[in-house]
Each structure stands twice: as structure tokens, then as C-alpha cells.
Write a protein that holds these residues in place. Sequence first.
Motif, mmCIF file in Angstrom:
data_model
loop_
_atom_site.group_PDB
_atom_site.id
_atom_site.type_symbol
_atom_site.label_atom_id
_atom_site.label_comp_id
_atom_site.label_asym_id
_atom_site.label_seq_id
_atom_site.Cartn_x
_atom_site.Cartn_y
_atom_site.Cartn_z
ATOM 1 N N ILE A 92 5.655 -4.486 -3.147
ATOM 2 C CA ILE A 92 5.595 -5.152 -1.838
ATOM 3 C C ILE A 92 6.615 -6.285 -1.815
ATOM 4 O O ILE A 92 6.699 -7.059 -2.776
ATOM 5 N N GLY A 99 -0.923 -10.905 6.481
ATOM 6 C CA GLY A 99 -1.893 -10.045 5.802
ATOM 7 C C GLY A 99 -2.543 -10.699 4.601
ATOM 8 O O GLY A 99 -2.974 -11.852 4.652
ATOM 9 N N CYS A 199 5.329 -1.067 6.762
ATOM 10 C CA CYS A 199 6.147 -2.264 7.000
ATOM 11 C C CYS A 199 5.458 -3.100 8.072
ATOM 12 O O CYS A 199 4.780 -2.554 8.940
ATOM 13 N N ARG A 200 5.659 -4.403 8.039
ATOM 14 C CA ARG A 200 5.293 -5.221 9.211
ATOM 15 C C ARG A 200 6.575 -5.549 9.953
ATOM 16 O O ARG A 200 7.493 -6.163 9.390
HETATM 17 P P1 AMP Z 1 -0.901 -6.597 2.708
HETATM 18 O O1 AMP Z 1 -1.059 -6.765 1.228
HETATM 19 O O2 AMP Z 1 -2.061 -5.853 3.309
HETATM 20 O O3 AMP Z 1 -0.582 -7.882 3.418
HETATM 21 O O4 AMP Z 1 0.356 -5.623 2.915
HETATM 22 C C1 AMP Z 1 1.682 -6.032 2.689
HETATM 23 C C2 AMP Z 1 2.657 -4.992 3.195
HETATM 24 O O5 AMP Z 1 2.604 -3.848 2.379
HETATM 25 C C3 AMP Z 1 2.378 -4.521 4.619
HETATM 26 O O6 AMP Z 1 3.623 -4.245 5.260
HETATM 27 C C4 AMP Z 1 1.598 -3.246 4.427
HETATM 28 O O7 AMP Z 1 1.855 -2.353 5.500
HETATM 29 C C5 AMP Z 1 2.161 -2.731 3.123
HETATM 30 N N1 AMP Z 1 1.127 -2.095 2.305
HETATM 31 C C6 AMP Z 1 0.307 -2.681 1.420
HETATM 32 N N2 AMP Z 1 -0.498 -1.798 0.833
HETATM 33 C C7 AMP Z 1 -0.197 -0.610 1.361
HETATM 34 C C8 AMP Z 1 -0.675 0.720 1.182
HETATM 35 N N3 AMP Z 1 -1.652 1.012 0.319
HETATM 36 N N4 AMP Z 1 -0.110 1.686 1.913
HETATM 37 C C9 AMP Z 1 0.878 1.411 2.780
HETATM 38 N N5 AMP Z 1 1.375 0.193 2.986
HETATM 39 C C10 AMP Z 1 0.858 -0.814 2.308
#
Ligand code: AMP
Length: 238
Positions: A92, A99, A199-200
Motif C-alpha cells: 500500500i 481509511g 485506489c483512492r
Molecule cells: P485502507 O488500509 O483500507 O485505508 O486501504 C488503503 C488503500 O489500499 C486503499 O486505496 C484501498 O483501496 C487499498 N486496499 C487495501 N486493502 C485492500 C484489499 N484487500 N483489496 C484491494 N484494495 C485494498
Amino acid sequence: MEKKNAIYEGKAKILYATENPDQLICYYKDDATAGNGAKKGTIVDKGIMNNKITMFFFDLLAKEGISNHVIEVMDDRNVLIKKLDIVPLEVIIRNVAAGSLAKRLGLEEGTPMSMPVIELCYKNDDLGDPMVNRYHVLACKLASAEELDEIEAQALKINKIMVDYLKTKNIDLIDFKLEFGRDKDGKIILADEISPDNCRFWDSVTKEKLDKDRFRRDLGNVEDAYKEILKRLTGEVR
Ligand code: AMP
């Protein structure tokens, strides 16, 4: 190339064997999940749009020397890909707090990070993809030190190319997730997809969310967000 048996069904894609043991067919579904499968739904034509958006980014990155697993796009939903030994890490990259990072560090969503932040998660649904650091990766032999260096270097390069390009389309790349694999020669290759699912994307001016957070957070206009990204990148109107 003919599809044979499905060898893996994920949340958004199915991988099929082919008559060539080194090649697979990746099929993009419309299914959407959030919260590690806790929330389920479908997003109309998401598979088609994510296939096109991923190919757009893969082509953009290939021009800058980043190779990926695609051999050939077969049709709207099917892509012939190289069979890789997938490194079990979600990589990431974050430019702006959002998030889980915003929650974990008590930052307001939208707070810029002073430099890109790389996070690593162990790809394991049963464990909820726990965050790991370099020591866990090396001790558990998820990747070698050289591989991890290469993965991080590629991730930062990909981030720079995408941030700069997306700026010209009035899109802020807040954060995104990448996956990598090893080819037959042990070379690290970009795999999986790059789409609004992982992606965001925020509109640079209005800060409107143009990604899967619209589904995760029940914000409405989910399909429209995917359509808008496709339109800004390729000009294609769906
Ligand atoms: P987060 O940890 O939920 O804030 O996610 C950070 C970024 O990574 C965001 O853009 C999510 O869309 C992407 N992301 C995190 N985990 C996943 C996953 N298991 N599948 C797809 N995208 C993910």
C-alpha cells in the motif's frame, strides 16, 4: 486461448488455467465486497471498467519501464496473463491520510503525508490481511531482502508516475494497493489490477471520492464514479 478449469476465485476476479501451463486467463467480475467480505454487492459493468482502467495504467507504466503480467487483452472482461509466483504481500502506498491510516494514527482524512508512506500487509483473508514490517517479511520468508527492495523501489516509481499523470486529469491519488509476483526467471513483476477497487481517487477540486469508498461507505453513485475515472483517463463514455 481456451479457458480450462478455474484455479482461483477471488472477490473481484477469477483465474482460469489454459492449455499453456505458464499462462492464465483472468476474468473480471462485477462483484464487489468490502470489510473482507462482510459487505457484498455488485457494481454494474465494474469488471469491464476495471479491466480497461487497469490496462490504461499498465500501459502508462510500461512506457516508463515497469513490466506487468499481461500478455494480451482478449475481450472486455478476459485478459491472458503470465502465471507468476505471487508474493503474498499487499503493498500500500499512501500520499494523503485516509481509511485505516487516518483511523490508526488519529489523522483527519485528507491530511497530506510529507512523503509517500509504504505499508505492507500479509495477504491472508482468514487473518484479515494483517500489517507486517520488513522484519516479519524476512523472518517468515515472504520475500527476500533483495525482492523487498525491488518491490519498494517499483512501488515508489509507480506512485510518482501515477500521481503526476493523474494531476493532469484533476485527480488526486490518495493511496492504492499493489501486488507483485516472480516470473520464471525470478524477476519481480507487477500483477493484479490498478482500478477504483484498490485506489483512492479524489477529484482535485471538489475532493469528491471517485472510487470504491462510495460502495464501502454507502455514498451512492458508485457506478458513476467508475465511469468518471474511465472517462477522464481514456475519454470513453459508458
Ligand atoms: P485502507 O488500509 O483500507 O485505508 O486501504 C488503503 C488503500 O489500499 C486503499 O486505496 C484501498 O483501496 C487499498 N486496499 C487495501 N486493502 C485492500 C484489499 N484487500 N483489496 C484491494 N484494495 C485494498
